[in-house]
Design a protein around this motif. Structure first.
Motif, PDB file in Angstrom:
ATOM      1  N   THR A  10      -1.778  -4.871   6.598  1.00 21.46           N
ATOM      2  CA  THR A  10      -0.761  -4.254   5.807  1.00 21.46           C
ATOM      3  C   THR A  10       0.717  -4.727   6.161  1.00 21.46           C
ATOM      4  N   GLY A  11       1.599  -4.400   5.270  1.00 23.51           N
ATOM      5  CA  GLY A  11       3.020  -5.035   5.721  1.00 23.51           C
ATOM      6  C   GLY A  11       2.666  -6.333   5.247  1.00 23.51           C
ATOM      7  N   ALA A  12       1.910  -7.023   4.242  1.00 24.99           N
ATOM      8  CA  ALA A  12       1.634  -8.441   3.814  1.00 24.99           C
ATOM      9  C   ALA A  12       2.978  -8.947   3.033  1.00 24.99           C
ATOM     10  N   ALA A  13       3.684  -7.998   2.375  1.00 25.46           N
ATOM     11  CA  ALA A  13       4.662  -8.554   1.504  1.00 25.46           C
ATOM     12  C   ALA A  13       5.695  -9.373   2.196  1.00 25.46           C
ATOM     13  N   SER A  14       5.690  -9.298   3.535  1.00 25.71           N
ATOM     14  CA  SER A  14       6.990 -10.029   4.028  1.00 25.71           C
ATOM     15  C   SER A  14       6.643 -10.492   5.551  1.00 25.71           C
ATOM     16  N   GLY A  15       7.550 -11.066   5.962  1.00 27.01           N
ATOM     17  CA  GLY A  15       7.580 -11.249   7.536  1.00 27.01           C
ATOM     18  C   GLY A  15       6.594 -11.381   8.268  1.00 27.01           C
ATOM     19  N   ILE A  16       6.153 -10.696   9.147  1.00 31.49           N
ATOM     20  CA  ILE A  16       4.918 -10.861  10.242  1.00 31.49           C
ATOM     21  C   ILE A  16       3.880 -10.587   9.592  1.00 31.49           C
ATOM     22  N   ALA A  38       0.376   0.030  -1.957  1.00 32.91           N
ATOM     23  CA  ALA A  38       0.566   1.025  -1.623  1.00 32.91           C
ATOM     24  C   ALA A  38       1.366   1.642  -0.964  1.00 32.91           C
ATOM     25  N   GLU A  39       1.893   3.048  -0.803  1.00 31.49           N
ATOM     26  CA  GLU A  39       2.825   3.701   0.043  1.00 31.49           C
ATOM     27  C   GLU A  39       2.053   4.034   1.162  1.00 31.49           C
ATOM     28  N   LEU A  40       2.153   3.549   2.115  1.00 36.59           N
ATOM     29  CA  LEU A  40       1.125   3.777   3.265  1.00 36.59           C
ATOM     30  C   LEU A  40       2.022   4.967   4.082  1.00 36.59           C
ATOM     31  N   ASN A  54      -2.692  -3.590  16.132  1.00 39.48           N
ATOM     32  CA  ASN A  54      -1.511  -2.786  15.772  1.00 39.48           C
ATOM     33  C   ASN A  54      -0.212  -3.746  15.984  1.00 39.48           C
ATOM     34  N   ILE A  55       0.710  -3.667  15.081  1.00 42.72           N
ATOM     35  CA  ILE A  55       1.865  -4.371  15.487  1.00 42.72           C
ATOM     36  C   ILE A  55       2.846  -3.231  16.093  1.00 42.72           C
ATOM     37  N   SER A  56       2.929  -3.675  17.257  1.00 41.35           N
ATOM     38  CA  SER A  56       3.920  -2.614  18.183  1.00 41.35           C
ATOM     39  C   SER A  56       5.265  -3.111  18.268  1.00 41.35           C
ATOM     40  N   SER A  57       6.150  -3.166  19.357  1.00 40.95           N
ATOM     41  CA  SER A  57       7.277  -3.784  19.603  1.00 40.95           C
ATOM     42  C   SER A  57       7.789  -3.574  20.822  1.00 40.95           C
ATOM     43  N   ILE A  58       8.608  -4.490  21.207  1.00 38.62           N
ATOM     44  CA  ILE A  58       9.519  -4.560  22.393  1.00 38.62           C
ATOM     45  C   ILE A  58      10.127  -3.313  22.576  1.00 38.62           C
TER      46      ILE A  58
HETATM   47  N1  LIG Z   1      11.088  -8.413  13.133  1.00 35.16           N
HETATM   48  C1  LIG Z   1      10.941  -8.269  14.509  1.00 35.16           C
HETATM   49  O1  LIG Z   1      11.825  -8.519  15.233  1.00 35.16           O
HETATM   50  C2  LIG Z   1      10.051  -7.281  14.801  1.00 35.16           C
HETATM   51  C3  LIG Z   1      10.006  -6.968  16.355  1.00 35.16           C
HETATM   52  C4  LIG Z   1       9.014  -5.983  16.844  1.00 35.16           C
HETATM   53  C5  LIG Z   1       8.369  -5.456  16.042  1.00 35.16           C
HETATM   54  N2  LIG Z   1       8.424  -5.658  14.551  1.00 35.16           N
HETATM   55  C6  LIG Z   1       7.340  -4.993  13.840  1.00 35.16           C
HETATM   56  O2  LIG Z   1       6.557  -5.796  12.960  1.00 35.16           O
HETATM   57  C7  LIG Z   1       6.149  -5.295  11.782  1.00 35.16           C
HETATM   58  C8  LIG Z   1       6.506  -6.048  10.736  1.00 35.16           C
HETATM   59  O3  LIG Z   1       7.997  -6.206  10.440  1.00 35.16           O
HETATM   60  P1  LIG Z   1       8.732  -7.388   9.864  1.00 35.16           P
HETATM   61  O4  LIG Z   1       9.853  -7.660  10.640  1.00 35.16           O
HETATM   62  O5  LIG Z   1       7.747  -8.397   9.505  1.00 35.16           O
HETATM   63  O6  LIG Z   1       9.563  -6.808   8.610  1.00 35.16           O
HETATM   64  P2  LIG Z   1       9.471  -6.884   7.197  1.00 35.16           P
HETATM   65  O7  LIG Z   1      10.648  -5.862   6.444  1.00 35.16           O
HETATM   66  O8  LIG Z   1       9.534  -8.503   6.992  1.00 35.16           O
HETATM   67  O9  LIG Z   1       7.991  -6.308   6.751  1.00 35.16           O
HETATM   68  C9  LIG Z   1       7.680  -5.019   6.792  1.00 35.16           C
HETATM   69  C10 LIG Z   1       6.638  -4.690   5.546  1.00 35.16           C
HETATM   70  O10 LIG Z   1       6.168  -3.542   5.680  1.00 35.16           O
HETATM   71  C11 LIG Z   1       6.388  -2.987   4.456  1.00 35.16           C
HETATM   72  N3  LIG Z   1       6.388  -1.543   4.574  1.00 35.16           N
HETATM   73  C12 LIG Z   1       7.126  -0.705   5.024  1.00 35.16           C
HETATM   74  N4  LIG Z   1       7.050   0.778   4.826  1.00 35.16           N
HETATM   75  C13 LIG Z   1       5.873   0.667   4.250  1.00 35.16           C
HETATM   76  C14 LIG Z   1       4.981   1.786   3.651  1.00 35.16           C
HETATM   77  N5  LIG Z   1       5.420   2.983   3.895  1.00 35.16           N
HETATM   78  N6  LIG Z   1       4.018   1.471   2.863  1.00 35.16           N
HETATM   79  C15 LIG Z   1       3.686   0.187   2.661  1.00 35.16           C
HETATM   80  N7  LIG Z   1       3.995  -0.964   3.253  1.00 35.16           N
HETATM   81  C16 LIG Z   1       5.453  -0.564   3.847  1.00 35.16           C
HETATM   82  C17 LIG Z   1       7.536  -3.483   3.760  1.00 35.16           C
HETATM   83  O11 LIG Z   1       7.497  -3.466   2.159  1.00 35.16           O
HETATM   84  C18 LIG Z   1       7.786  -4.653   4.376  1.00 35.16           C
HETATM   85  O12 LIG Z   1       6.830  -5.707   3.376  1.00 35.16           O
HETATM   86  C19 LIG Z   1       6.813  -3.978  11.693  1.00 35.16           C
HETATM   87  O13 LIG Z   1       5.768  -2.805  12.279  1.00 35.16           O
HETATM   88  C20 LIG Z   1       7.933  -3.886  12.831  1.00 35.16           C
HETATM   89  O14 LIG Z   1       8.326  -2.711  13.394  1.00 35.16           O
HETATM   90  C21 LIG Z   1       9.287  -6.482  14.020  1.00 35.16           C
END
Ligand SMILES: NC(=O)c1ccc[n+]([C@@H]2O[C@H](COP(=O)([O-])OP(=O)(O)OC[C@H]3O[C@@H](n4cnc5c(N)ncnc54)[C@H](O)[C@@H]3O)[C@@H](O)[C@H]2O)c1
Length: 266
Positions: free
Chosen positions: A27-33, A74-76, A150-154
């Motif tokens: 999940t969250g696969a549209a972007s970033g991590i 999906a809206e999760l 699970n992707i947590s955070s600092i």
């Molecule tokens: N980037 C950082 O520095 C960082 C640091 C610690 C943790 N994280 C965690 O990593 C994870 C990914 O974050 P990222 O940095 O890649 O951000 P990002 O914004 O690039 O990606 C997050 C994705 O989650 C999706 N999303 C958000 N709410 C949603 C919902 N209700 N239903 C479905 N999709 C949803 C967004 O559309 C987006 O594509 C998150 O859980 C974030 O808290 C990020």
């Protein structure tokens, strides 16, 4: 057999890190991590089931990966959404790996009392992870194997101003990870978290910033950790791959911190 006689298979030192034929929900696969994890898992042989609410970004990730990817917009945040995602994934086959990566940032002082921002943050960062874990564990436990990440955070370890809802949601993710690791362990299901520090993504360095502002934000992040480098989605994906694969077969209930050492600095 004594421990030193353990038959280490040195002929394929990296073989344990492959995911050939495994089915991974991300999940969250549209972007970033999430996107980075999806691309890496597919590159080592997994079939990836991608989910996000951002249809366009999701389609771009799927296109970049090719035939190994399918997408489910999906809206999760609810049990129903997680169950529908799991049912969709099972049309491909049994789920081996589930990564809860979708999340949002939020920045409000506690005294502001912003109820909408608080509820939105908990809904995606905490509720969606709980229901994703539940849907995955219910399917993996009877099969006797599986890896949930699970992707947590600092932020779960720190007390940065204005990050109360975000930090609370991520601390909850760490707690959920440990509880479910205990519940799922006897059934062969491993549950771990990766807690990134500052990672360059849309969340931290939005693309609508100027190039100079982006550079400044990244430089600032580098100053906050002992290692003099910036963190990228690939760094989180490497940790996730270790946990998803057989390389991590003896690891459960852990939070792996990928942050350049930033938690050592107050
Ligand atoms: N980037 C950082 O520095 C960082 C640091 C610690 C943790 N994280 C965690 O990593 C994870 C990914 O974050 P990222 O940095 O890649 O951000 P990002 O914004 O690039 O990606 C997050 C994705 O989650 C999706 N999303 C958000 N709410 C949603 C919902 N209700 N239903 C479905 N999709 C949803 C967004 O559309 C987006 O594509 C998150 O859980 C974030 O808290 C990020």
């Amino acid at each position: 057999m004594t421990p030193v006689d353990y038959p280490l298979d040195a002929s394929r030192p990296l073989g344990a890190l492959r995911l050939d034929g495994r089915i991974a929900v991300i999940t969250g696969a549209a972007s970033g991590i999430g996107r980075g994890i999806a691309q890496m898992f597919a590159a080592v042989g997994a079939r990836v089931v991608l989910s996000d609410r951002n249809a366009q970004g999701l389609a771009e990730t799927a296109r970049a990966i090719g035939a190994a990817a399918v997408a489910h917009v999906a809206e999760l945040g609810t049990k129903d959404a997680a169950e529908r995602l799991a049912a969709f994934a099972e049309t491909i086959g049994p789920i081996d790996i589930w990564v809860n990566g979708a999340g949002i940032g939020s920045a409000n002082a506690v005294s502001e009392g912003n109820e909408e921002a608080y509820r939105r943050t908990i809904a995606i960062n905490q509720d969606a992870v709980f229901w994703g874990c539940s849907a995955a564990a219910r399917r993996m436990e009877p099969r006797g194997s599986g890896s949930i990440i699970n992707i947590s955070s600092i932020a779960a370890d720190k007390g940065d101003r204005k990050l109360a809802a975000y930090s609370m949601s991520k601390a909850a993710v760490n707690a959920l990870t440990r509880v479910l690791a205990n519940e799922g362990g006897p059934a062969g299901v491993r549950v771990n978290a990766v807690a990134p520090g500052f990672i360059v993504t849309e969340m931290t360095v939005p693309s609508d910033l100027s190039a100079a502002a982006r550079e400044a934000r990244i430089a600032q992040s580098v100053k906050r950790a002992p290692l003099p480098i910036a963190g990228y989605p690939e760094d989180v994906a490497h940790a996730a791959l270790y946990l998803a694969s057989d390389a991590g077969r003896y690891v459960t209930g852990q939070v792996i911190r990928v942050n350049g050492g930033a938690t050592m600095i107050p």
